[in-house]
Each structure stands twice: as C-alpha cells, then as structure tokens.
Design a protein around this motif. Structure first.
Motif, PDB file in Angstrom:
ATOM      1  N   THR A 132       0.796  -1.268  -0.030  1.00 10.98           N
ATOM      2  CA  THR A 132      -0.177  -0.004   0.021  1.00 10.98           C
ATOM      3  C   THR A 132       0.953   1.173   0.028  1.00 10.98           C
ATOM      4  N   SER A 133       0.248   2.258  -0.527  1.00 12.71           N
ATOM      5  CA  SER A 133       1.257   3.554  -0.748  1.00 12.71           C
ATOM      6  C   SER A 133       1.502   4.062   0.559  1.00 12.71           C
ATOM      7  N   VAL A 134       0.928   3.866   1.634  1.00 13.94           N
ATOM      8  CA  VAL A 134       1.295   4.574   2.997  1.00 13.94           C
ATOM      9  C   VAL A 134       2.530   3.479   3.588  1.00 13.94           C
ATOM     10  N   SER A 135       2.312   2.422   3.149  1.00 14.13           N
ATOM     11  CA  SER A 135       3.760   1.395   3.819  1.00 14.13           C
ATOM     12  C   SER A 135       4.929   1.980   3.196  1.00 14.13           C
ATOM     13  N   GLU A 141      15.801   5.554   4.598  1.00 11.67           N
ATOM     14  CA  GLU A 141      16.485   6.216   3.698  1.00 11.67           C
ATOM     15  C   GLU A 141      17.914   5.357   3.142  1.00 11.67           C
ATOM     16  N   SER A 142      18.299   4.195   3.810  1.00 13.21           N
ATOM     17  CA  SER A 142      19.109   3.294   3.612  1.00 13.21           C
ATOM     18  C   SER A 142      18.731   2.098   2.530  1.00 13.21           C
ATOM     19  N   GLN A 143      17.471   2.010   2.668  1.00 17.39           N
ATOM     20  CA  GLN A 143      16.713   1.083   2.131  1.00 17.39           C
ATOM     21  C   GLN A 143      16.166   0.924   0.550  1.00 17.39           C
ATOM     22  N   LYS A 144      16.021   0.115  -0.126  1.00 21.30           N
ATOM     23  CA  LYS A 144      15.751   0.068  -1.470  1.00 21.30           C
ATOM     24  C   LYS A 144      14.598  -1.076  -1.635  1.00 21.30           C
ATOM     25  N   ILE A 145      13.455  -0.813  -2.323  1.00 19.83           N
ATOM     26  CA  ILE A 145      12.433  -2.029  -2.759  1.00 19.83           C
ATOM     27  C   ILE A 145      12.156  -1.882  -4.182  1.00 19.83           C
ATOM     28  N   ASN A 146      11.534  -2.932  -4.488  1.00 19.05           N
ATOM     29  CA  ASN A 146      11.457  -3.040  -6.224  1.00 19.05           C
ATOM     30  C   ASN A 146      10.126  -2.477  -6.637  1.00 19.05           C
ATOM     31  N   HIS A 147       9.681  -1.353  -5.968  1.00 15.09           N
ATOM     32  CA  HIS A 147       8.520  -0.833  -6.410  1.00 15.09           C
ATOM     33  C   HIS A 147       8.381   0.815  -6.367  1.00 15.09           C
ATOM     34  N   PHE A 148       7.589   1.273  -6.834  1.00  9.88           N
ATOM     35  CA  PHE A 148       7.120   2.620  -6.610  1.00  9.88           C
ATOM     36  C   PHE A 148       5.461   2.487  -5.939  1.00  9.88           C
ATOM     37  N   PRO A 149       5.378   3.464  -5.049  1.00 11.40           N
ATOM     38  CA  PRO A 149       3.887   3.437  -4.753  1.00 11.40           C
ATOM     39  C   PRO A 149       3.146   3.888  -5.899  1.00 11.40           C
ATOM     40  N   TYR A 371      16.390   7.261  -3.065  1.00 10.52           N
ATOM     41  CA  TYR A 371      17.357   5.886  -3.071  1.00 10.52           C
ATOM     42  C   TYR A 371      16.116   4.852  -2.982  1.00 10.52           C
ATOM     43  N   ASN A 372      15.232   5.198  -2.555  1.00 16.64           N
ATOM     44  CA  ASN A 372      14.152   4.027  -1.943  1.00 16.64           C
ATOM     45  C   ASN A 372      13.636   3.004  -3.134  1.00 16.64           C
ATOM     46  N   CYS A 373      13.323   3.751  -4.407  1.00 18.26           N
ATOM     47  CA  CYS A 373      12.467   2.837  -5.189  1.00 18.26           C
ATOM     48  C   CYS A 373      12.882   2.667  -6.649  1.00 18.26           C
ATOM     49  N   TYR A 374      12.505   1.617  -7.132  1.00 20.17           N
ATOM     50  CA  TYR A 374      12.886   1.149  -8.773  1.00 20.17           C
ATOM     51  C   TYR A 374      12.008   0.198  -8.895  1.00 20.17           C
TER      52      TYR A 374
END
Length: 565
Positions: A132-135, A141-149, A371-374
């Motif tokens: 969910t977008s809120v999540s 700031e140091s973390q990266k996830i394989n989605h954009f909201p 930095y978080n999203c791709y």
C-alpha cells in the motif's frame, strides 16, 4: 483482496496484477534468521569469462564516477562461486526475504555478498509484492524496494484502461491506439450494451478480472449471457486475427526497468520471452472455450498435453522462445524488426507516461528518499496478422522463475543487470576503521552512503529556479540556460543518472534520449527534472566525458552535498 504481512509488521495489500508465472517459494525453519551462511574468515575469488574468453577477477565494489560519492556493490552472476566481500562488509549487507523472492534473485544476492534474512529491521533491500502507498513511509533512507507507490495505476487492468482512455480523450485515439477497446464493468455496462447492440455477436470479447493472476478467470465470449453484469470485470475487444507461427498464437514479454518517474528514466531489456499457446489457433466460435488455444499464459499452457518445453535460448522450437530468437525468425521472413522494435519502445514510453502523474503523486506523498524505489515491469504485447503490436497488460511483479535453461538464460543476466543499474551503495553502518581498510584494499575513497545525495527537499533558490522553468512554453527557453548554472540538487540528479549509465550493459536507455522531448506534451504537468535531463542530453549525449568532467569538478568541492536554505 489478499492481505499479507511482512516480517517487520508492515501491512501490504495485493492491489496489482501479479504475474501469471509468479512463484511462491517456501522456506525451511533453518531459514528463519539467516538463509545464507558464510565462512567468516575466508575470501573466495569470483572468476568470470571476459570478452576475450579469458578468466578475469570481478571486484566486489565499483567506484562512482564522482568524488565524495560512495562506491556501489558490484553484483555478480548467479553462476559464480560465491562472494569475494570480506565479513566486515557482508555482516551489514542484509536482504529481507519475501514470499516471492525468486531463486535466481537469491543466488545473485548470495554471490554478491548479501545475507538473506526473514526477520530484520535494518535490511538494505528486498524483492517483494507491491505495498500500500502509505507503507512506503516506513522505508528508511538506506533501504531500497523493487516498487514505486501507485504503480497499480498501470498494473491493474481497469486503471490501465482508465489512464489510456484519458490520454485518448486528450490527445486523440491515433496516439494511443495500441490497446484494445476496453470496458470496465459494471460502471461501463450501459455504453458497452450500446456497442453490443450495434455489433451483435459479430465480435469476440475477452473477459478478465481487473487484478487477476496466472490467467485466472479469463474467458473468450461472444454471447451477452456470458457477460457478468454485477461483479467487477474487464471486457476487452479480442484480437481475433493474431499473427501465428506454426499455426499458434503467441505474445511477447518485455522487461522494462524504471529507476525514476521524476525525472522519468526508462530502460528496456533487449531479450524477453515469447510465450505460445499450446493448441493451434482457430477463429471458429465452437473453440472459444479452449484456453490452450486462446491464452498464452505459461501457467495455463504448461498443463496442456501438447505443451513442449524449449531448453535452448537459440532454438525456434517448443512453446517458449526468446525475443532474440523471434527476431531472427522474422528477419528471415523479410520483417522489418528494427521498425517493430521502435514501435514497441514508443508503446512502453507512452504507457509509463500514462501513469506517471498518479505515481509521482503517490511517491511525493509517501517516499522519504529518491534512493528507495525502482521497478521492473513485465509488459505483454501481442502482434496481429498485420504485425501491429497491441498492449495486453503491464505486470508490476513479473515472474523471475527459472523453470527451464531458457528462463535462466534470459532472467539470470537480467537480474544482475537490474541490481547494478539501480545501484546499492556501501552502507553507512560500517565503522570508520572498516571503511578506511576497505578503501585502501579496493582503491576507493573512504566514504559510505550519504543520505544527502538522494534528499528530496529543496532550498529556496532551487525552488525558485524550478518554478521559473516549469512555466516556460518553448524548449528553446530552457535548453541552454537550465544547465548553465547548476544547483546542488541539479548535480545530485545528474550524478545518479551518469552512474546509472555506466551500468546499462544489455539494457537500452529509451528515456531520456536526444529525441525524448517529443513526448513532453503528453505529460499532465511539465517536469523540471525532465527538462534538466533533456538539456543535459542535448549538450553532452555525444560527448559524455565533457559533462562528467564538469560534474567531477563540482563533486570534489562537495558541492552536491550542499543545501543552502
């Protein structure tokens, strides 16, 4: 709607069309804490075959092009023998497993020095389902996830059509005529009924749940009684005259990497998959119920008695090929493959633009750092008998399963390529002595990830400059001046962009390019950063060294880390 829970207690909701081949891999009890184990006192050497056929040692880090920018983890092949990173680094490289982390991703991560954990708060990366977008607000700031909201705006079939329909109304059907005519029921039931009464049962329609997975609930129909009237459903015009190979229908899976939606940066992988129906195609209405004939989903056709595996990425046999094999097949039949590929690139760009306004809104509201999203998208395309490409759907969790050597040949290099482009920097949690030792050993500057490089806040002067240019009406009004006096924020964007370009490898950059400004009028809102990269490409596309040298000079003074209020 399925609700799942991550190990750090973030709630995630399945709002997207998970790919038809998505895999759910079970873990043993021993996996709960640390899935990958390492000999902490040893270093193994990774050897790869270079272009000359000789073995070469792959370094575990790669330097940024620029001073005072942290080095990146150099991701290794899924085929290599292990990580050459020392323990003082691997103990900080934590990757949080999810229920859909594929084996090829795991092998790539382990060979690159990451520890795979089920329970961790200070993870560096994860490969999971859309949240969910809120999540996204809880991502550090140091973390990266394989989605954009917000990417469900193109990943859900109903949202994809709504966004395309909006673009057609605004810019004309001719510009976005590569998606089959679609109705979202029950909202569009009245207008669909009017079309039906005009055409009777002359046309075939395909019914799809708006967020279906693995071909669930998909049917081809030609009778009004077969149309659900009350539950949410997509009714789409069926492409009744598809291109056939050996009598069978097929579709193409393209892999598209987006590293940023503002500015828009899109990379296209040249070698995807071609999935065939396992029963030869017939236009006869008596065969409408044959899913093996009309659907190309691998998860459906693999259970067909006539399905044939293809283990060779270079072979024109079986019911799955690589796209490169398809191009070779078509070229031998005098098809202009270059023109066809160019059309598909245009389709991909317009598809991302159709959703970028909403996605940027969700990102601005919920993401803490650039930095978080791709996101790696799976874009499915069908060719009709006239070789016109049609967009079928966009998967925001494309399968990276490895059921065959052909899958591995395509997806193994793809995964490594994706991770190197998006760039995982040396984490900031290392001690200063550890950093100094590593810098000396691997010949890079003693710096770790600096959150200021990816900050989203602007100084007053930066806001003023952006306001000035987003209100310009003509490209000539910004093309030269916007990069004459670069702000620290401008430099930060250009640093990340240039570092990305060093890692393209097999990917092709399709946005921005020297001609991508031709798409600017499709954007709902003018984007300053798109203008910035457009001007940068116009000046330095043919002489990148000059542009890089300009940025290097600024970075030596730490100009990119300044933030003047």
């Amino acid at each position: 709607m399925d609700v799942l829970t991550y190990n750090n207690h973030q709630e995630i909701v399945r709002v997207n069309s998970i790919d038809d081949e998505a895999e759910l891999e079970s873990q043993t009890d021993e996996d709960q804490e640390d899935v990958a184990s390492y000999d902490e006192g040893s270093l193994c050497t990774i050897s790869e075959i270079d272009a000359t056929g000789e073995k070469s040692t792959a370094l575990p880090f790669r330097k940024s092009l620029f001073a005072n920018v942290a080095p990146y983890i150099a991701f290794q092949s899924y085929e290599c023998n292990g990580s050459s990173l020392p323990h003082e680094v691997t103990k900080h490289l934590k990757w949080r497993l999810s229920t859909i982390t594929p084996q090829l991703v795991r092998r790539t991560l382990i060979n690159s020095g990451y520890r795979l954990l089920k329970k961790s708060q200070d993870w560096c990366g994860t490969w999971g389902k859309h949240m969910t977008s809120v999540s996204f607000k809880s991502i550090k700031e140091s973390q990266k996830i394989n989605h954009f909201p917000g990417t469900f705006q193109i990943g859900r079939k109903d949202r994809l059509w709504r966004n395309f329909n909006r673009m057609m109304i605004k810019y004309g059907k001719k510009e976005f005529d590569f998606i089959p005519r679609t109705y979202v029921l029950p909202q569009d039931l009245r207008s669909f009924r009017q079309i039906w009464e005009k055409q009777g049962n002359k046309e075939k329609w395909i019914i799809k749940p708006p967020a279906s997975a693995r071909g669930t609930g998909i049917r081809v129909v030609n009778k009004w009684s077969q149309i659900p009237k009350k539950r949410p459903i997509i009714v789409q015009q069926y492409i009744a005259k598809p291109m056939l190979i050996d009598g069978a229908k097929f579709d193409l899976r393209l892999y598209v990497l987006v590293t940023s939606f503002n500015p828009l940066r899109i990379y296209l992988y040249p070698n995807g998959l071609v999935r065939f129906a396992s029963v030869k195609y017939s236009d006869d209405i008596n065969y409408l119920s044959d899913r093996f004939m009309h659907l190309t989903n691998y998860s459906i056709n693999k259970s067909s008695a006539s399905y044939t595996n293809n283990d060779s990425p270079d072979s024109c046999s079986g019911h799955k090929w690589t796209i490169k094999t398809l191009w070779n097949y078509l070229e031998k039949r005098q098809v202009n493959v270059e023109k066809l590929w160019s059309t598909m690139k245009e389709m991909v760009i317009k598809t991302m633009i159709a959703g970028e306004s909403s996605i940027n809104g969700f990102t601005k509201a919920n993401v803490n750092s650039r930095y978080n999203c791709y996101e790696l998208f799976g874009v499915d395309i069908l060719l009709d008998e006239n070789l016109k490409p049609w967009l079928l759907e966009v998967n925001i969790s494309p399968s990276l399963q490895s059921a065959s050597p052909l899958d591995v040949a395509v997806k193994g290099p793809l995964i490594r390529n994706v991770f190197n482009i998006v760039g995982y920097q040396l984490p900031i949690c290392l001690g200063q002595q550890e950093i100094d030792n590593l810098a000396k050993r691997y010949q890079f500057e003693p710096v770790c990830q600096d959150y200021r490089l990816h900050r989203m806040t602007l100084s007053f002067q930066e806001r003023q400059k952006q306001y000035q240019y987003v209100n310009t009406q003509d490209r000539d009004d910004y093309l030269d001046e916007i990069i004459d006096d670069l702000t620290p924020d401008d430099v930060r964007h250009l640093i990340v962009y240039e570092d990305e370009l060093t890692q393209l490898d097999r990917f092709e950059k399709i946005f921005p390019t020297a001609t991508s400004h031709e798409y600017f009028h499709y954007f709902e809102t003018p984007r300053y950063y798109n203008m910035l990269l457009d001007a940068w490409e116009a000046k330095y596309a043919n002489n990148r060294d000059e542009g890089i040298a300009r940025l290097q000079k600024l970075c030596k003074t730490k100009y990119h880390l300044q933030h003047n209020v």
